[in-house]
Design an enzyme around this catalytic site. Structure first.
Site, PDB file in Angstrom:
ATOM      1  N   LEU A 168      40.869  46.686  49.535  1.00 23.83           N
ATOM      2  CA  LEU A 168      39.506  46.596  49.018  1.00 23.83           C
ATOM      3  C   LEU A 168      39.365  45.490  47.981  1.00 23.83           C
ATOM      4  O   LEU A 168      38.292  44.966  47.757  1.00 23.83           O
ATOM      5  CB  LEU A 168      39.088  47.924  48.392  1.00 23.83           C
ATOM      6  N   GLY A 169      40.455  45.180  47.342  1.00 29.80           N
ATOM      7  CA  GLY A 169      40.339  44.131  46.332  1.00 29.80           C
ATOM      8  C   GLY A 169      41.667  43.865  45.663  1.00 29.80           C
ATOM      9  O   GLY A 169      42.615  44.655  45.774  1.00 29.80           O
ATOM     10  N   ASP A 180      32.030  49.555  28.908  1.00 28.73           N
ATOM     11  CA  ASP A 180      31.912  48.531  29.945  1.00 28.73           C
ATOM     12  C   ASP A 180      30.829  48.942  30.939  1.00 28.73           C
ATOM     13  O   ASP A 180      31.011  48.877  32.147  1.00 28.73           O
ATOM     14  CB  ASP A 180      33.249  48.312  30.656  1.00 28.73           C
TER      15      ASP A 180
END
Lengths: 352, 438
Positions: B10-11, B126
């Site tokens: 996915l990444g 964040d």
């Protein structure tokens, strides 16, 4: 985080019976694994000297340390954690977290598997990180004259041993809260006629607080944190502090119970809360007495020698034979079937 | 790892890869983040540790679930529930129409996530669209707690201002504040609100200074009235005075109550910024059109090459927040803790999220929540007249105990303490400084 929904409350508070059975089960597992290793070693070389160099008498077996022995060793190292935290100027929450980690880790593991000193260092390092009072591994090891690598290599295993539950609740924080409440109660009573708390002087409160913190430190060295929630530990420590300065705690406890009763959804009668608390405090007091008795380095060393001898035997058994196969076998016996660690890493750690 | 069947990648992030996987027994689709342990000098990465620490404790429908953690080879694998898309993809996708009712629904979920954080005494730090994951069923969850930390304990020391992706970073952090509370997350939520309305980022600053410039251009420069004490913040920079144009000029289509809420969420002064509880109770959410039901929300575009979450692109957060790991170090001291009480204190004492009844349920031993607050007592001992500047001295010593016990703080005192907090910290030499790598 709320204590009721925390991992501490859900997974790490036991009844005395549960605690005993968890330990007994673990102890049996390790003792059996050790006996097997010994049996094999003797069958292979019946007349050969043992690992410590002394001639092996026939039938003499290396006895693994008992649970009580292990407890002595652990208590000694918990005390060392407190010393180190004082030396580093860490706040109480780091101390409490490190000790809690250490105690939890050795519910699942035996000192025969992982050297307590090294695990203790890893717990302390982890506690610093978790509680955001960070000290670099390099600096910490430099000051303690230890190997950084040992500590860092153990970190994943410690995390796993803790089930990745890292938030802990300390009696020290709760204690600070109770003293805060006490002051507020005193102020609130100032004008009223019910002056139960007015006999206690500011001086006494200050002294009681100091004594209570010491009592909380002592409790941390025992099993009490695995058996009682931190609030109750704090109340027991507080009463101990009050006794020390000869101030009456009954009134304070009654006030705390009243406040709890007023706020509790169940509207439990004040007497009940008071009674429950008193009962809990009394059982905790026994631990306090135990915790305040220090383990001497000599006592700890005695146990440690036995632990090291057993570790040596296990290490020897794994080295003597075709490495890969044997080692996995012995290690998995020691660890139960759950281990996912690569064998090479394990050996390195257990060799120490 | 043997329990999972590996799927596509996915990444790729700074700490390792994220892959899609299927739990063999249950068939559940998950995302596995592999954190490489390697030979890191400081052992397990702080970011990973924070994420594990906090997500292990939080079980909330608006927060992504950490299903499992296990060591595997030289990795630590974190297993999350799998989500198809995220809010950033949705906002950027030109083909998707987001109706005013949809915006309302998304904002409600954003605020629910924030509420969950606050109730667990967590600052996320964040908050941004790509950290809100969306499922095909319309549910939305907050993820990536790598920069998050607990707040409310006076022991916890100085907080870093190097958090948040710049576009979503609140002005007090841009001015270098190290004493802040849940209002910082609210600011970012306000930016998301604006972004849902505009379909582009509201304050896309290129540098920290440019960021402040863009903020003040839209909201006006702070004054002694609008944000008392802001000039005392460590990195305060004076801007040429501008007054705020009406929000209506920017948000032409938005309803009146939407803009009213937005204005409250992006109040420059963190002390005046709306609390998450009040925001959720705002008339905007009760007015017509009603928030769209989650299952009727537009289907999010499935990410093509998008990882589980944005920070794993190795990008924005880390660039925006270089100093994260070395900060937050030593308990910088009690005074600081005092300042921190502001928002936490009102939360703890009056029980928004931490009700009194919980706090005082002794049979369950939950004294920790008050404890963290009440350690203020020790502060009390140390903060004696003479240590402090006049204003603060009054604030802290006079009403301290009462204020802590009462329901909430006066907005006024909150502001004062915040604004003076940093100065005091600087002055104090604490014995913990030697461990403070910040």
């Amino acid at each position: 985080m709320n204590f009721e929904t925390s991992s501490h409350s859900k997974r790490w508070l036991f009844t005395p019976e549960e605690l005993a059975s968890v330990r007994e089960e673990r102890h049996q597992r390790v003792a059996q694994a050790l006996a097997k290793v010994q049996g094999e070693a003797q069958a292979q070389q019946p007349e050969a000297p043992q690992s410590n160099g002394q001639p092996a008498k026939k039938g003499k077996k290396l006895r693994p340390p008992s649970l009580a022995d292990e407890a002595v060793l652990l208590k000694y190292y918990k005390g060392r954690v407190q010393e180190m935290c004082r030396a580093f100027g860490f706040p109480a929450k780091v101390q409490a977290a490190a000790i809690t980690f250490l105690a939890r880790f050795y519910l699942r593991h035996s000192p025969l598997e992982h050297d307590v000193k090294n695990i203790m260092l890893a717990c302390l390092y982890l506690a610093g990180k978790v509680e955001e009072a960070y000290i670099g591994a390099e600096e910490m090891c430099k000051r303690l004259q230890q190997q950084e690598e040992t500590l860092l290599n153990l970190e994943p295993q410690v995390l796993q041993g803790l089930g990745f539950d890292l938030i802990t609740y300390s009696p020290h924080s709760a204690l600070a809260g109770f003293f805060m409440d006490l002051r507020a109660m005193k102020e609130a009573q100032h004008d009223s006629s019910s002056a139960a708390l007015q006999d206690i002087t500011e001086q006494q409160i200050g002294d009681a607080k100091k004594a209570a913190r010491a009592a909380a430190d002592a409790l941390m060295l025992t099993d009490a944190p695995l058996l009682f929630p931190p609030g109750q530990l704090a109340l027991a420590a507080m009463r101990s502090g009050f006794n020390k300065v000869k101030a009456n705690f009954t009134g304070v406890l009654a006030e705390i119970a009243r406040k709890a009763g007023a706020a509790s959804a169940a509207q439990a009668p004040r007497e009940d809360i008071c009674g429950t608390l008193k009962a809990a405090i009394s059982s905790i007091d026994a631990f306090g007495a135990e915790g305040s008795q220090a383990v001497s380095a000599e006592e700890a060393r005695k146990v440690d020698r036995r632990v090291k001898a057993c570790q040596g035997l296990i290490a020897k058994a794994t080295v003597d034979k075709p490495v890969k196969q044997q080692q996995t076998q012995v290690q998995s016996e020691l660890n139960g079937a759950s281990t996912t660690e690569p064998p090479s890493k394990r050996l390195k750690l257990d060799d120490i | 790892m043997e329990h999972y069947e590996k799927g596509e990648k996915l990444g790729q992030g700074q700490f390792g890869v994220v892959i899609k996987a299927r739990h063999i027994e249950t068939g559940q689709i998950v995302a596995i983040k592999k954190i490489h342990l390697g030979n890191a000098k400081e052992g397990i990465n702080m970011t990973a540790l924070r994420e594990i620490k906090l997500l292990r404790e939080i079980d909330n429908p608006f927060i992504v679930r950490l299903l499992d953690v296990f060591p595997h080879k030289r990795n630590l694998s974190l297993v999350y529930e799998y989500m198809d898309s995220d809010l950033e993809c949705l906002i950027r996708d030109r083909a998707t129409i987001i109706s005013p009712a949809d915006v309302k629904s998304y904002m409600q979920m954003v605020l629910q996530s924030l509420l969950a954080c606050k109730q667990h005494w967590v600052l996320h730090r964040d908050i941004k669209p790509s950290n809100f994951l969306i499922s095909m069923q319309g549910g939305m969850k907050l993820t990536d707690f790598g920069l998050a930390r607990m707040f409310g304990s006076p022991e916890s020391g100085r907080y870093t201002h190097q958090v948040f992706t710049r576009w979503y970073r609140p002005p007090e952090l841009l001015f270098g504040s190290t004493c802040y509370g849940p209002a910082c997350d609210m600011w970012a939520a306000g930016c998301i609100f604006a972004e849902l309305l505009l379909r582009r980022a509201w304050f896309p600053g290129d540098t920290d200074l440019d960021q402040l410039g863009k903020i003040f251009q839209a909201l006006g420069t702070p004054s002694q009235d609008s944000w008392p004490g802001c000039a005392c913040l460590p990195q305060y920079v004076e801007f040429q005075t501008t007054t705020a144009p009406p929000l209506r000029n920017t948000f032409r289509q938005a309803s009146e109550d939407a803009l009213a809420l937005l204005a409250l969420m992006v109040a420059l002064d963190p002390g005046r910024r709306i609390s998450v509880e009040d925001a959720l109770a705002h008339p905007y959410f009760r007015a017509d059109p009603k928030p769209t039901l989650p299952e009727q929300l537009p289907k999010p575009p499935v990410r093509a090459h998008n990882p589980l979450n944005q920070s794993f692109k190795g990008g924005s957060v880390l660039q925006a927040a270089p100093a994260v790991h070395s900060e937050d170090a030593g308990p910088a001291g009690d005074l600081n803790g005092k300042a921190l009480h502001l928002e936490p204190a009102s939360a703890a004492v009056n029980g928004d999220g931490v009700p009194n009844q919980k706090r005082l349920k002794i049979e369950n031993g939950d004294y920790s929540s008050i404890a963290s607050l009440s350690e203020g007592e020790e502060l009390h001992e140390k903060i004696r007249p003479g240590n402090l500047s006049g204003d603060l001295q009054k604030q802290v010593s006079a009403d301290e105990l009462k204020a802590l016990q009462e329901i909430g703080f006066e907005a006024g005192s909150t502001r004062h303490i915040i604004s003076h907090g940093d100065q005091r910290l600087k002055k104090r030499k604490l014995n913990f400084d030697e461990h403070d790598h910040g």
